[in-house]
Design a protein around this motif. Structure first.
Motif, PDB file in Angstrom:
ATOM      1  N   VAL A 196      17.754  -4.056  49.135  1.00  0.00           N
ATOM      2  CA  VAL A 196      19.050  -3.229  49.605  1.00  0.00           C
ATOM      3  C   VAL A 196      19.348  -2.220  48.822  1.00  0.00           C
ATOM      4  N   GLN A 197      19.173  -0.902  49.349  1.00  0.00           N
ATOM      5  CA  GLN A 197      19.411   0.266  48.305  1.00  0.00           C
ATOM      6  C   GLN A 197      21.132   0.757  48.867  1.00  0.00           C
ATOM      7  N   PRO A 198      21.432   1.613  47.570  1.00  0.00           N
ATOM      8  CA  PRO A 198      22.912   2.163  47.839  1.00  0.00           C
ATOM      9  C   PRO A 198      23.204   2.619  49.200  1.00  0.00           C
ATOM     10  N   GLU A 199      22.152   3.487  49.862  1.00  0.00           N
ATOM     11  CA  GLU A 199      22.507   4.080  51.129  1.00  0.00           C
ATOM     12  C   GLU A 199      22.548   3.001  52.312  1.00  0.00           C
ATOM     13  N   HIS A 200      22.259   1.663  52.024  1.00  0.00           N
ATOM     14  CA  HIS A 200      22.532   0.789  53.265  1.00  0.00           C
ATOM     15  C   HIS A 200      23.745   0.032  53.069  1.00  0.00           C
ATOM     16  N   ILE A 201      24.771   0.625  52.017  1.00  0.00           N
ATOM     17  CA  ILE A 201      26.090   0.060  51.797  1.00  0.00           C
ATOM     18  C   ILE A 201      27.175   0.545  52.235  1.00  0.00           C
ATOM     19  N   ASP A 202      28.252  -0.244  52.976  1.00  0.00           N
ATOM     20  CA  ASP A 202      29.319   0.462  53.488  1.00  0.00           C
ATOM     21  C   ASP A 202      30.597   0.234  52.674  1.00  0.00           C
ATOM     22  N   ASP A 203      31.778   0.877  53.375  1.00  0.00           N
ATOM     23  CA  ASP A 203      32.846   0.949  52.617  1.00  0.00           C
ATOM     24  C   ASP A 203      33.233  -0.596  52.101  1.00  0.00           C
ATOM     25  N   LEU A 204      32.985  -1.708  52.790  1.00  0.00           N
ATOM     26  CA  LEU A 204      33.186  -2.931  52.382  1.00  0.00           C
ATOM     27  C   LEU A 204      32.258  -3.629  51.490  1.00  0.00           C
ATOM     28  N   ASN A 205      31.341  -2.583  50.824  1.00  0.00           N
ATOM     29  CA  ASN A 205      30.307  -3.126  49.826  1.00  0.00           C
ATOM     30  C   ASN A 205      29.294  -4.156  50.000  1.00  0.00           C
ATOM     31  N   HIS A 206      28.921  -4.064  51.517  1.00  0.00           N
ATOM     32  CA  HIS A 206      27.868  -4.913  51.827  1.00  0.00           C
ATOM     33  C   HIS A 206      27.190  -3.962  52.819  1.00  0.00           C
ATOM     34  N   VAL A 207      26.102  -4.503  53.125  1.00  0.00           N
ATOM     35  CA  VAL A 207      25.150  -3.726  54.145  1.00  0.00           C
ATOM     36  C   VAL A 207      25.790  -3.492  55.417  1.00  0.00           C
ATOM     37  N   ASN A 208      25.927  -2.140  55.900  1.00  0.00           N
ATOM     38  CA  ASN A 208      26.400  -1.841  57.005  1.00  0.00           C
ATOM     39  C   ASN A 208      25.884  -2.360  58.270  1.00  0.00           C
ATOM     40  N   ASN A 209      26.355  -2.839  59.440  1.00  0.00           N
ATOM     41  CA  ASN A 209      25.736  -3.502  60.446  1.00  0.00           C
ATOM     42  C   ASN A 209      24.760  -2.580  61.270  1.00  0.00           C
ATOM     43  N   VAL A 210      25.217  -1.403  61.246  1.00  0.00           N
ATOM     44  CA  VAL A 210      24.172  -0.391  61.703  1.00  0.00           C
ATOM     45  C   VAL A 210      22.893  -0.461  60.997  1.00  0.00           C
ATOM     46  N   ILE A 211      22.648  -0.661  59.813  1.00  0.00           N
ATOM     47  CA  ILE A 211      21.615  -0.744  59.142  1.00  0.00           C
ATOM     48  C   ILE A 211      20.529  -1.996  59.636  1.00  0.00           C
ATOM     49  N   TYR A 212      21.349  -2.993  59.812  1.00  0.00           N
ATOM     50  CA  TYR A 212      20.715  -4.487  60.232  1.00  0.00           C
ATOM     51  C   TYR A 212      19.857  -3.926  61.775  1.00  0.00           C
ATOM     52  N   VAL A 213      20.648  -3.144  62.523  1.00  0.00           N
ATOM     53  CA  VAL A 213      20.093  -2.764  63.694  1.00  0.00           C
ATOM     54  C   VAL A 213      18.838  -1.908  63.544  1.00  0.00           C
ATOM     55  N   GLN A 214      18.962  -0.993  62.677  1.00  0.00           N
ATOM     56  CA  GLN A 214      17.736  -0.226  62.305  1.00  0.00           C
ATOM     57  C   GLN A 214      16.592  -1.124  61.731  1.00  0.00           C
ATOM     58  N   TRP A 215      16.946  -1.904  61.073  1.00  0.00           N
ATOM     59  CA  TRP A 215      15.859  -2.986  60.313  1.00  0.00           C
ATOM     60  C   TRP A 215      15.216  -3.609  61.591  1.00  0.00           C
ATOM     61  N   VAL A 216      15.918  -4.010  62.447  1.00  0.00           N
ATOM     62  CA  VAL A 216      15.330  -4.987  63.771  1.00  0.00           C
ATOM     63  C   VAL A 216      14.636  -3.895  64.329  1.00  0.00           C
ATOM     64  N   ASN A 217      14.822  -2.799  64.611  1.00  0.00           N
ATOM     65  CA  ASN A 217      14.004  -1.769  65.392  1.00  0.00           C
ATOM     66  C   ASN A 217      12.597  -1.342  64.541  1.00  0.00           C
ATOM     67  N   ASP A 218      12.929  -1.078  63.162  1.00  0.00           N
ATOM     68  CA  ASP A 218      11.737  -1.016  62.492  1.00  0.00           C
ATOM     69  C   ASP A 218      10.739  -1.959  62.364  1.00  0.00           C
ATOM     70  N   ILE A 219      11.100  -3.223  62.328  1.00  0.00           N
ATOM     71  CA  ILE A 219      10.151  -4.301  62.076  1.00  0.00           C
ATOM     72  C   ILE A 219       9.452  -4.494  63.410  1.00  0.00           C
ATOM     73  N   ALA A 220      10.101  -4.433  64.545  1.00  0.00           N
ATOM     74  CA  ALA A 220       9.323  -4.309  65.957  1.00  0.00           C
ATOM     75  C   ALA A 220       8.108  -3.187  65.949  1.00  0.00           C
ATOM     76  N   VAL A 221       8.765  -1.915  65.477  1.00  0.00           N
ATOM     77  CA  VAL A 221       7.820  -0.805  65.358  1.00  0.00           C
ATOM     78  C   VAL A 221       6.455  -1.175  64.353  1.00  0.00           C
ATOM     79  N   ALA A 222       6.876  -1.491  63.240  1.00  0.00           N
ATOM     80  CA  ALA A 222       5.599  -1.855  62.023  1.00  0.00           C
ATOM     81  C   ALA A 222       4.809  -2.956  62.635  1.00  0.00           C
ATOM     82  N   HIS A 223       5.523  -4.351  63.430  1.00  0.00           N
ATOM     83  CA  HIS A 223       4.343  -5.183  63.986  1.00  0.00           C
ATOM     84  C   HIS A 223       3.545  -4.620  65.003  1.00  0.00           C
ATOM     85  N   TRP A 224       4.045  -3.579  65.794  1.00  0.00           N
ATOM     86  CA  TRP A 224       3.526  -3.149  67.102  1.00  0.00           C
ATOM     87  C   TRP A 224       2.315  -2.396  66.336  1.00  0.00           C
ATOM     88  N   LYS A 225       2.638  -1.474  65.102  1.00  0.00           N
ATOM     89  CA  LYS A 225       1.414  -0.563  64.886  1.00  0.00           C
ATOM     90  C   LYS A 225       0.487  -1.712  63.842  1.00  0.00           C
TER      91      LYS A 225
END
Length: 135
Positions: free
Chosen positions: A15-44
């Motif tokens: 987890v990097q600083p740009e993943h963190i939100d105002d509540l000091n944990h990973v922002n929910n939008v980042i989890y959605v991006q990771w879900v997309n990223d793993i699907a794309v990486a798997h396909w490739k």
């Protein structure tokens, strides 16, 4: 076919600083991006050059359940595998876990439609099915 028989594609990262939100944990939008990223990486990873040149995938349904938070510096395991296929859809499962504790942070189920390079839905062919099968 049970989950244990399906090939699982995995990635690990920190987890990097740009993943963190105002509540000091990973922002929910980042989890959605990771879900997309793993699907794309798997396909490739599994697709042939012919398949990569012929098909893309379009996310048509997405469910995500947040179980626990990740924080700055956590190491994360993201894993995915595919489930059932219909004529034009593939079901995909993703789990995001804390690498140190194995605690489940997020789980996701999504449906993806195969499309041609122009975005037109395509039938899930035997060739497409084979790339996700167990050897």
């Amino acid at each position: 076919m049970s989950k244990n028989e399906l090939p699982v594609f995995k990635q690990t990262f920190d987890v990097q600083p740009e993943h963190i939100d105002d509540l000091n944990h990973v922002n929910n939008v980042i989890y959605v991006q990771w879900v997309n990223d793993i699907a794309v990486a798997h396909w490739k990873e599994v697709a042939t050059e012919h398949l990569l040149d012929t098909y893309n995938w379009f996310l048509i349904k997405h469910t995500i359940e947040y179980k626990s938070a990740a924080v700055l510096g956590d190491s994360i395991h993201v894993s995915t595998y595919v489930g059932r296929a219909t004529n034009v859809r593939y079901e995909r499962f993703v789990e995001i876990r804390n690498a140190k504790t194995d605690e489940l942070l997020v789980k996701s189920t999504s449906d993806w439609c195969a499309v041609d390079q122009n975005g037109k839905p395509q039938r899930i062919t035997d060739e497409l099915r084979r790339v996700f099968e167990v050897d």
